[in-house]
Write a protein that holds these residues in place. Structure first.
Motif, short mmCIF file in Angstrom:
data_model
loop_
_atom_site.label_atom_id
_atom_site.label_comp_id
_atom_site.label_asym_id
_atom_site.label_seq_id
_atom_site.Cartn_x
_atom_site.Cartn_y
_atom_site.Cartn_z
N ARG A 37 40.47 9.89 41.91
CA ARG A 37 39.45 9.68 42.94
C ARG A 37 38.06 9.46 42.32
N SER A 38 37.77 10.17 41.23
CA SER A 38 36.46 10.03 40.61
C SER A 38 36.53 9.42 39.20
N MET A 39 37.73 9.02 38.78
CA MET A 39 37.91 8.48 37.42
C MET A 39 37.31 7.09 37.33
N PRO A 40 36.55 6.82 36.28
CA PRO A 40 36.01 5.46 36.11
C PRO A 40 37.12 4.48 35.76
N ASN A 41 36.87 3.20 36.00
CA ASN A 41 37.81 2.18 35.58
C ASN A 41 38.07 2.29 34.08
N GLY A 42 39.31 2.05 33.69
CA GLY A 42 39.67 2.16 32.27
C GLY A 42 40.05 3.56 31.85
N GLY A 43 40.22 4.47 32.81
CA GLY A 43 40.60 5.85 32.49
C GLY A 43 42.05 5.96 32.06
N ARG A 44 42.46 7.18 31.78
CA ARG A 44 43.80 7.43 31.27
C ARG A 44 44.44 8.61 32.02
N LEU A 45 45.70 8.43 32.40
CA LEU A 45 46.54 9.52 32.90
C LEU A 45 47.71 9.69 31.94
N LEU A 46 47.90 10.91 31.47
CA LEU A 46 49.02 11.23 30.58
C LEU A 46 49.76 12.43 31.12
N PHE A 47 51.09 12.36 31.09
CA PHE A 47 51.93 13.47 31.52
C PHE A 47 52.84 13.87 30.37
N ILE A 48 52.90 15.17 30.09
CA ILE A 48 53.82 15.65 29.06
C ILE A 48 55.17 15.91 29.71
N GLY A 49 56.11 15.03 29.41
CA GLY A 49 57.45 15.14 29.96
C GLY A 49 58.39 15.78 28.96
N SER A 50 59.57 15.21 28.83
CA SER A 50 60.57 15.75 27.91
C SER A 50 61.63 14.69 27.66
N VAL A 51 62.24 14.74 26.48
CA VAL A 51 63.38 13.88 26.20
C VAL A 51 64.50 14.12 27.21
N HIS A 52 64.50 15.29 27.86
CA HIS A 52 65.52 15.58 28.86
C HIS A 52 65.35 14.76 30.13
N GLY A 53 64.25 14.05 30.24
CA GLY A 53 64.14 13.07 31.31
C GLY A 53 65.07 11.89 31.09
N ASP A 54 65.47 11.67 29.83
CA ASP A 54 66.37 10.58 29.47
C ASP A 54 67.80 11.04 29.21
N ARG A 55 67.93 12.26 28.69
CA ARG A 55 69.22 12.69 28.15
C ARG A 55 69.44 14.16 28.41
N MET A 56 70.65 14.52 28.78
CA MET A 56 70.99 15.91 29.07
C MET A 56 72.22 16.31 28.27
N PRO A 57 72.06 16.73 27.02
CA PRO A 57 73.21 17.05 26.18
C PRO A 57 73.76 18.45 26.38
N PHE A 58 73.03 19.30 27.12
CA PHE A 58 73.45 20.68 27.31
C PHE A 58 73.58 20.99 28.79
N LYS A 59 74.45 21.90 29.12
CA LYS A 59 74.54 22.34 30.51
C LYS A 59 73.49 23.43 30.77
N GLY A 60 73.17 23.62 32.05
CA GLY A 60 72.34 24.75 32.43
C GLY A 60 70.87 24.45 32.65
N ILE A 61 70.43 23.21 32.47
CA ILE A 61 69.01 22.90 32.69
C ILE A 61 68.86 21.68 33.61
N THR A 62 69.70 21.65 34.62
CA THR A 62 69.69 20.52 35.56
C THR A 62 68.35 20.38 36.26
N SER A 63 67.80 21.47 36.77
CA SER A 63 66.54 21.37 37.51
C SER A 63 65.40 20.90 36.61
N TYR A 64 65.43 21.31 35.35
CA TYR A 64 64.40 20.87 34.40
C TYR A 64 64.52 19.37 34.16
N GLY A 65 65.75 18.90 33.92
CA GLY A 65 65.95 17.48 33.71
C GLY A 65 65.55 16.67 34.93
N LEU A 66 65.87 17.17 36.12
CA LEU A 66 65.45 16.53 37.36
C LEU A 66 63.94 16.33 37.39
#
Length: 237
Positions: A119-148
């Protein structure tokens, strides 16, 4: 003088681990950094003292508090959402309330706080989100909600890139793999299992992630948007 000198940077979830490394990196680059914390008051105070950054208490699970913190810090030129939690276990047994809180912090809060930042960011600003490789790949069971939740960041980022592209605001996700923090130490009980999945068989560092954020927020990344940037030692290769 640094490209970042005098630029206003806000880090949601900046008191520990990757967040603290990001706060330190941008502070060293002469940016004006504001970061939030919730459960790590002493760590936040220490980081603020060392870096000159400003620490603000705000629970990322509380939409009103998180959005207010962003509004009060504006106008923000570089916005980085790092807050996150993980819930692990059998989906039939984990607490629904814990899963809802994860979604509040990992999905709802990044959406609403990013919108407020823009809302107040000037043109040319930056948005960055720290995600996880688990957004792409789920090699282990038990972290479904995190991967979601980390996959949700990907869709949100692509959408925001379209929504804000006319203002030359770039939007990207940084996706760490196993990273040496107090939540996932390189000598922890799961390290060997993680390293078995990796091409480079060691944890990454928070500083590696922070330096990638510096690049994506800098002048040579003005055409990089709507993209996922994985830094995982080949965990997802």
């Amino acid at each position: 003088m640094s490209y970042f000198a005098g630029k206003r940077v806000m880090v949601l979830g900046g008191s520990r681990g990757i967040g603290a490394a990001i706060v330190s990196a941008f502070s060293q680059a002469e940016a004006e950094v504001v970061f939030t914390y919730s459960g790590s008051k002493d760590a936040a105070a220490s980081l603020a003292s060392k870096t000159g950054a400003t620490a603000v208490f705000a629970d990322a699970a509380d939409r009103s508090a998180a959005v207010t913190a962003v509004r009060n810090a504006g106008p923000i030129e570089i916005f980085i959402y790092n807050a996150g939690v993980i819930v692990s276990g059998d989906p039939l047994a984990v607490s629904p309330d814990d899963v809802d809180r994860l979604i509040d912090i990992n999905v709802r809060s990044p959406y609403h706080t990013a919108v407020e930042a823009v809302r107040s960011m000037p043109n040319g600003g930056r948005l960055l989100f720290i995600g996880s490789v688990h957004g792409d790949r789920m090699p282990f069971k038990g972290i479904t909600s995190y991967g979601l939740s980390k996959s949700a960041l990907q869709g949100m980022t692509r959408g925001f890139a379209r929504d804000f592209g006319h203002r030359e605001i770039t939007v990207n996700v940084v996706q760490p793999g196993p990273t040496d923090t107090d939540m996932n130490p390189a000598t922890g009980p799961l390290a060997e299992q993680m390293h078995a999945q990796m091409a480079i068989k060691k944890h990454g560092t928070s500083e590696d992630v922070a330096q990638l954020c510096l690049y994506l927020a800098g002048p040579y990344a003005s055409g990089i948007t709507g993209a996922m940037h994985t830094i995982d030692g080949g965990f997802g290769a």
